[in-house]
Motif scaffolding. Structure first.
Motif, mmCIF file in Angstrom:
data_model
loop_
_atom_site.group_PDB
_atom_site.id
_atom_site.type_symbol
_atom_site.label_atom_id
_atom_site.label_comp_id
_atom_site.label_asym_id
_atom_site.label_seq_id
_atom_site.Cartn_x
_atom_site.Cartn_y
_atom_site.Cartn_z
ATOM 1 N N UNK A 82 0.774 -1.249 0.000
ATOM 2 C CA UNK A 82 0.000 0.000 0.000
ATOM 3 C C UNK A 82 0.802 1.292 0.000
ATOM 4 N N UNK A 83 2.127 1.212 -0.159
ATOM 5 C CA UNK A 83 2.955 2.416 -0.047
ATOM 6 C C UNK A 83 3.220 3.126 -1.362
ATOM 7 N N UNK A 120 -0.132 0.091 -4.435
ATOM 8 C CA UNK A 120 1.252 0.496 -4.170
ATOM 9 C C UNK A 120 1.872 1.093 -5.435
ATOM 10 N N UNK A 121 2.728 2.089 -5.245
ATOM 11 C CA UNK A 121 3.297 2.807 -6.391
ATOM 12 C C UNK A 121 4.799 3.010 -6.218
ATOM 13 N N UNK A 122 5.537 2.714 -7.284
ATOM 14 C CA UNK A 122 6.942 3.110 -7.350
ATOM 15 C C UNK A 122 7.019 4.221 -8.395
ATOM 16 N N UNK A 123 7.483 5.389 -7.953
ATOM 17 C CA UNK A 123 7.413 6.598 -8.757
ATOM 18 C C UNK A 123 8.804 7.100 -9.116
ATOM 19 N N UNK A 124 9.083 7.168 -10.421
ATOM 20 C CA UNK A 124 10.301 7.831 -10.890
ATOM 21 C C UNK A 124 9.899 9.223 -11.329
ATOM 22 N N UNK A 125 10.571 10.235 -10.796
ATOM 23 C CA UNK A 125 10.128 11.599 -11.071
ATOM 24 C C UNK A 125 11.300 12.571 -11.007
ATOM 25 N N UNK A 126 11.459 13.352 -12.089
ATOM 26 C CA UNK A 126 12.529 14.361 -12.130
ATOM 27 C C UNK A 126 12.238 15.534 -11.192
ATOM 28 N N UNK A 127 10.947 15.802 -10.999
ATOM 29 C CA UNK A 127 10.551 16.884 -10.113
ATOM 30 C C UNK A 127 10.663 16.392 -8.664
ATOM 31 N N UNK A 128 11.848 16.614 -8.084
ATOM 32 C CA UNK A 128 12.175 16.018 -6.786
ATOM 33 C C UNK A 128 11.310 16.583 -5.663
#
Ligand code: ATP
Length: 245
Positions: A33-34, A196-204
């Motif tokens: 769930x994270x 649950x989500x693994x997020x890659x994001x340039x906007x830190x």
């Protein structure tokens, strides 16, 4: 502890074309769930990490050559991408790939084919989170805005009842207001649908607001792993990623 993690990446190495070593021992845990963010400069290996999980790596002549990836207690790093998505892992790849000549609704239905029962309810659920998609449902996906295409791609994954979503740069190329809207929806999908989500994001800054925990990658290695609260106070993060010093 151990049982609360839906995904465990244990010290993986990844090579392209049998030689080029791109991931040099990466370990990441995603709790049930994270939302976890994966940060790092261009070329650090973030997309490669997502592709290793989803199996899309194999389509680019890449391979996990050491370590393991466990999803819901089972090793998945040798499985084909089709089997991994059948188990419920969906990667939203960088850039928005809709089927341009299908309507928005047809695009969503494509995502539903893996789980044919209860399609109507799931379509209603997607329209509940993305009312814009409902308004645009009969328009060819190639003719809606970039933000609506991004919503369409996320909605399409939702139609397949994902157990884990891997998001690669969902904010890319979008106007600030739309980014805010999409991230609010992503957070609600996590909270209300328990995805649950693994997020890659340039906007830190944004990533550290949305995800309570983040990993920082450099050169194929994890160099930091901490709560977002702590990372926001870290001098290197403030300097290099947030430009605050
Ligand atoms: P970006 O945000 O620019 O996509 P990233 O952190 O996601 O950066 P990756 O795309 O994972 O980084 O790339 C990591 C390294 O792997 C880079 O040096 C890249 O050139 C290399 N790489 C990526 N895909 C391939 C491929 N198909 N074949 C060979 N090398 C690749």
């Amino acid at each position: 502890s151990e049982n609360n993690e839906i995904l465990k990446i244990n010290n993986i190495e990844v090579r392209y074309h049998e030689v080029i070593l791109v991931l040099k021992g990466v370990s990441i845990k995603i709790p049930e769930g994270g939302i976890v963010a994966l940060l790092g400069a261009n070329g650090a290996g973030k997309s490669t990490t997502l592709k290793a999980i989803s199996g899309l790596l194999n389509h680019e002549d890449g391979e996990v050559t050491d370590g393991s990836i466990e999803f819901m207690g089972e090793r998945i790093h040798k499985l084909p991408a089709e089997e991994i998505s059948r188990r419920g892992i969906f990667q939203i790849i960088e850039g928005r790939r809709v089927f341009e000549h299908l309507t928005v609704e047809e695009n969503l239905m494509v995502g539903g084919h893996l789980r044919p029962s209860g399609l109507k309810e799931r379509l209603d659920m997607v329209y509940h989170y993305f009312p814009r998609l409902k308004e645009r449902r009969n328009i060819m996906a190639g003719f809606v805005s970039g933000g609506e295409q991004q919503m369409c791609v996320i909605g399409r994954a939702m139609m397949a009842q994902p157990k884990l979503m891997l998001l690669d740069e969902p904010s890319m190329g979008l106007a600030p207001l739309l980014i805010k809207e999409i991230f609010e929806i992503i957070q609600r999908l996590n909270r209300e649908e328990k995805i649950p989500i693994l997020l890659v994001e340039q906007n830190v800054k944004l990533a550290l607001t949305v995800a309570p925990h983040a990993y920082v990658m450099e050169n194929g290695r994890i160099v930091m792993d901490d709560t977002s609260e702590k990372l926001k106070e870290n001098p290197d993060i403030r300097d290099f990623y947030l430009g605050l010093t």
